[in-house]
Design a protein around this motif. Structure first.
Motif, PDB file in Angstrom:
ATOM      1  N   CYS A  38      21.850  51.903 193.283  1.00 12.84           N
ATOM      2  CA  CYS A  38      22.274  51.686 191.909  1.00 12.84           C
ATOM      3  C   CYS A  38      21.281  50.784 191.193  1.00 12.84           C
ATOM      4  N   THR A  39      21.348  50.821 189.876  1.00 14.72           N
ATOM      5  CA  THR A  39      20.553  49.915 189.056  1.00 14.72           C
ATOM      6  C   THR A  39      21.497  48.955 188.349  1.00 14.72           C
ATOM      7  N   PRO A  40      21.478  47.673 188.718  1.00 15.54           N
ATOM      8  CA  PRO A  40      22.387  46.718 188.082  1.00 15.54           C
ATOM      9  C   PRO A  40      21.892  46.279 186.707  1.00 15.54           C
ATOM     10  N   VAL A  41      22.828  46.053 185.819  1.00 19.32           N
ATOM     11  CA  VAL A  41      22.529  45.405 184.547  1.00 19.32           C
ATOM     12  C   VAL A  41      23.575  44.313 184.366  1.00 19.32           C
ATOM     13  N   ILE A  42      23.111  43.057 184.419  1.00 15.67           N
ATOM     14  CA  ILE A  42      23.993  41.901 184.364  1.00 15.67           C
ATOM     15  C   ILE A  42      24.116  41.443 182.913  1.00 15.67           C
ATOM     16  N   PHE A  43      25.333  41.340 182.428  1.00 16.36           N
ATOM     17  CA  PHE A  43      25.578  40.942 181.039  1.00 16.36           C
ATOM     18  C   PHE A  43      25.642  39.415 181.001  1.00 16.36           C
ATOM     19  N   ALA A  44      24.529  38.789 180.649  1.00 13.81           N
ATOM     20  CA  ALA A  44      24.438  37.324 180.695  1.00 13.81           C
ATOM     21  C   ALA A  44      23.232  36.864 179.887  1.00 13.81           C
TER      22      ALA A  44
END
Length: 355
Positions: A38-44
């Motif tokens: 998977c490719t993570p995208v962290i909302f921060a």
């Protein structure tokens, strides 16, 4: 969004920055093999995450982006949903930090609704410091129920152990008042559908625990099991739903009886969560069943007592990532199956073996 063979885009809300959420998240993706799935995208905010990465001496490269169309597959993307710095004080309850937890969460949910991400994994929040005029929900699940289509149900999962709840975050003295045949029917049908669609189980068997000690002992210790639970189960069973009970909760897990069923439904929070967490040993996952979107979370809280010490175990967060991916792929297979009449017939013939 993702197609077969493609890398699943996994949105992640950061949770309470004074807790262990960011630590277990970064520890999970420190293993570069995770990026093959998977490719993570962290909302921060990338500067805040870089500070936390440095604090724990973690070896993982962060890729800051300002919009989701800048996302790079195969990298740990951090979407900057705020610009200002955050005063992190590990282990402290801080309403200001709670505001960033909710900003991260609501932005991630919006992206899930708009199908800009495929699945969502949420790091733990503090249910007290997130409250505001803009956010008046007991936790993640209630907000998800409002924002995403379907009927949200807390479903705790660890391998073949799956525990759902009729009622979740309400006081014990209000449980009986909330129990109705309609509620029981809705929750059981939600779990029955999830077992088929999300977990690839044909002809699932579901057990429900009694509300009262010894399931009421024929009305001696409360009447809810006889007057509400049993009639609801009888009607569902007559409709073809394989639901059994109510079972006496005190011996159900200790006797190993739970192993005979694909899911167990508890009447209230601690009745289900205490045995689940005892058996799952920190590897459990909180899955929100019944929604159009896919959301998972580790089964622990903010961990203020060990926050900042580098001691947090990331296994539950990693399992939350795995389960989100499994459900995503299972749903894709289910949707492909149900759109093909020949495959439907094959599946129906197969399911007769379990009836």
């Amino acid at each position: 969004m993702a197609k077969k063979g493609e890398n699943v885009i996994m949105g992640i809300s950061i949770g309470d920055l004074n807790g262990i959420g960011a630590e277990v998240l970064l520890k999970t993706f420190e293993d570069a093999r995770m990026l093959d799935m998977c490719t993570p995208v962290i909302f921060a905010n990338v500067k805040v995450l870089s500070f936390i990465k440095k604090t724990f001496n973690l070896e993982c490269a962060l890729h800051g982006i300002d919009s989701l169309d800048q996302l790079v597959v195969g990298k740990i993307n951090v979407l900057n949903v705020w610009r200002e710095g955050v005063n992190i004080d590990f282990g402290k309850n801080n309403p200001e930090v709670g505001k960033y937890a909710i900003k991260s969460f609501t932005e991630a949910v919006a992206a899930l609704k708009e199908k800009q991400i495929d699945v969502l994994v949420t790091a733990p929040i503090n249910k007290y410091n997130i409250q505001s005029d803009e956010f008046k929900f007991p936790g993640h699940t209630d907000y998800l129920d409002q924002e995403l289509g379907g009927d949200a149900l807390m479903f705790m999962v660890q391998d073949n152990l799956r525990v759902g709840l009729l009622t979740d975050h309400i006081p014990v003295n209000e449980v009986s008042a909330h129990l109705t045949e309609a509620l029981i029917r809705k929750k059981i049908l939600t779990i029955n559908t999830s077992l088929k669609k999300d977990f690839k189980i044909n002809g699932p068997k579901i057990a429900i625990l009694g509300v009262n000690p010894h399931s009421g002992d024929n009305g001696v210790i409360g009447k809810e099991d006889d007057t509400i639970v049993k009639p609801a189960l009888k009607k569902l069973f007559e409709e073809g739903v394989r639901v059994f009970g109510p079972f006496s909760a005190d011996s159900f897990f200790g006797s190993g009886q739970y192993e005979k069923y694909d899911a167990i439904i508890a009447a209230y929070h601690d009745q289900g969560l205490i045995p689940f967490k005892t058996l799952s040993f920190g590897n459990g996952v909180n899955y929100t069943a019944g929604l159009e979107g896919i959301r998972t979370s580790p089964d622990h809280g903010t961990g203020y007592d060990i926050a900042g010490k580098g001691e947090a175990d990331h296994n539950s967060f990693k399992e939350a990532v795995y389960l989100a991916l499994d459900v995503y792929h299972n749903r894709a297979e289910y949707d492909n199956l149900t759109s093909n009449p020949l495959k439907i017939r094959e599946k129906q013939e197969e399911s007769k073996k379990y009836s």
